[in-house]
Design an enzyme around this catalytic site. Sequence first.
Site, PDB file in Angstrom:
ATOM      1  N   LYS A   1      10.264  78.639  11.919  1.00  0.00           N
ATOM      2  CA  LYS A   1       9.843  78.473  12.639  1.00  0.00           C
ATOM      3  C   LYS A   1       9.704  77.252  12.865  1.00  0.00           C
ATOM      4  CE  LYS A   1       6.671  78.463  15.771  1.00  0.00           C
ATOM      5  NZ  LYS A   1       7.352  78.920  16.969  1.00  0.00           N
TER       6      LYS A   1
ATOM      7  N   CYS B   1      12.381  73.940  23.603  1.00  0.00           N
ATOM      8  CA  CYS B   1      11.236  75.555  24.548  1.00  0.00           C
ATOM      9  C   CYS B   1      10.735  75.402  26.010  1.00  0.00           C
ATOM     10  CB  CYS B   1       9.942  75.102  23.298  1.00  0.00           C
ATOM     11  SG  CYS B   1       8.865  75.756  23.733  1.00  0.00           S
TER      12      CYS B   1
ATOM     13  N   LYS C   1      20.253  73.592  19.948  1.00  0.00           N
ATOM     14  CA  LYS C   1      19.557  74.868  20.735  1.00  0.00           C
ATOM     15  C   LYS C   1      19.666  74.406  21.970  1.00  0.00           C
ATOM     16  CE  LYS C   1      16.991  78.621  20.305  1.00  0.00           C
ATOM     17  NZ  LYS C   1      16.040  79.440  19.320  1.00  0.00           N
TER      18      LYS C   1
HETATM   19  O1  RRO Z   1       6.507  77.960  20.246  1.00  0.00           O
HETATM   20  C1  RRO Z   1       6.578  78.797  21.498  1.00  0.00           C
HETATM   21  O2  RRO Z   1       5.945  79.157  22.261  1.00  0.00           O
HETATM   22  C2  RRO Z   1       8.295  78.723  21.685  1.00  0.00           C
HETATM   23  C3  RRO Z   1       9.144  77.865  21.570  1.00  0.00           C
HETATM   24 BR1  RRO Z   1       8.398  76.374  20.014  1.00  0.00          BR
HETATM   25  C4  RRO Z   1      10.700  77.942  21.322  1.00  0.00           C
HETATM   26  O3  RRO Z   1      11.745  76.817  21.577  1.00  0.00           O
HETATM   27  N1  RRO Z   1      10.947  78.761  22.206  1.00  0.00           N
HETATM   28  C5  RRO Z   1      10.098  79.330  23.261  1.00  0.00           C
HETATM   29  O4  RRO Z   1      10.469  80.010  23.685  1.00  0.00           O
HETATM   30  N2  RRO Z   1       8.766  79.511  22.439  1.00  0.00           N
END
Ligand code: RRO
Length: 299
Positions: A43, A124, A159
């Site tokens: 994560k 994200c 990423k």
């Molecule tokens: O935690 C999230 O809501 C999340 C992350 Br960190 C991400 O990189 N991509 C995503 O779709 N959700």
Amino acid sequence: MLEVKLFGIRFENPLILASGVVDMTPELLRRAHNEGAGGVVTKSIGKEPRKGYDNPTIVELPYGLINAMGLPNPGWEAFLNEFIDERFDFPVIVSIFGGTPEEFAFLAEKLEPVADAFELNLSCPHAKGYGMEIGQDPKNVYEVVKAVKDVTDKPVIAKLTPNVNDITKLGLAAERGGADGVSAINTVKAIAIDIYAKRPILSNKVGGYSGPGIKPIALRAVYDLAKVLDIPVIGIGGITSWRDAVEFLLAGASALQIGTAVYLRGFKVFKEISNGIIEYLKEEGFSSIRDIIGLALKV
Ligand code: RRO
């Protein structure tokens, strides 16, 4: 037959558990490997603990999921304490996120003892001040990668977000900054609306779309990146079957990450996909997965 070596790290197969999917504890990472993953990504970890957004954080759709978890994580210190005495016999890639190059570099320095490599979350799609808000600009991608490379000798993977007009600009910026690889793609910015409540379903309103619905978009991103980059591309986005995996390899992915399929169907997808790739390689007369990487780029 499936072994790959990426940035000096050996993966027994190229199927890696994607960040944010049943990967919160060392036990879960071990289970993923025992059940067929060649490596794992944790994560995304930040400087401070974050509880994440209120529910609902996930909407299931016919062709995937929209999530807005909100970067829930224990913070670097608790993560380090939890992982410091663990020994893994498979590669563990630590995902980190920050709001500035300095914050990314700080996290990489602190978490180096528990990381075989770092994946930088520059993508994200719904976190204020983080992820794609930084990672949509090639200059920021360059600066974050460079700052992290300046403080660690561990391999660094950027990423990337698909929410831009040309993802290759981000890939080239990462490569210029010294990245050892890129992973593509993170989720596609999206929304779902409850027609009776007449409001967005997710508490955060917008989220990121993943799963089979985004596979062609991800495949195109990998294809474009692999054409212009010298560093390896790790393909992510809707990989559910061995056929999907083979498509990404032919498009130039050197390894693959699997997230939504694991969330929806469990860890068994790793073995199903590996077995399918092995059968395909045998039928097509190849002795190693390495022989098919990028074949579709040559035409
Ligand atoms: O935690 C999230 O809501 C999340 C992350 Br960190 C991400 O990189 N991509 C995503 O779709 N959700």
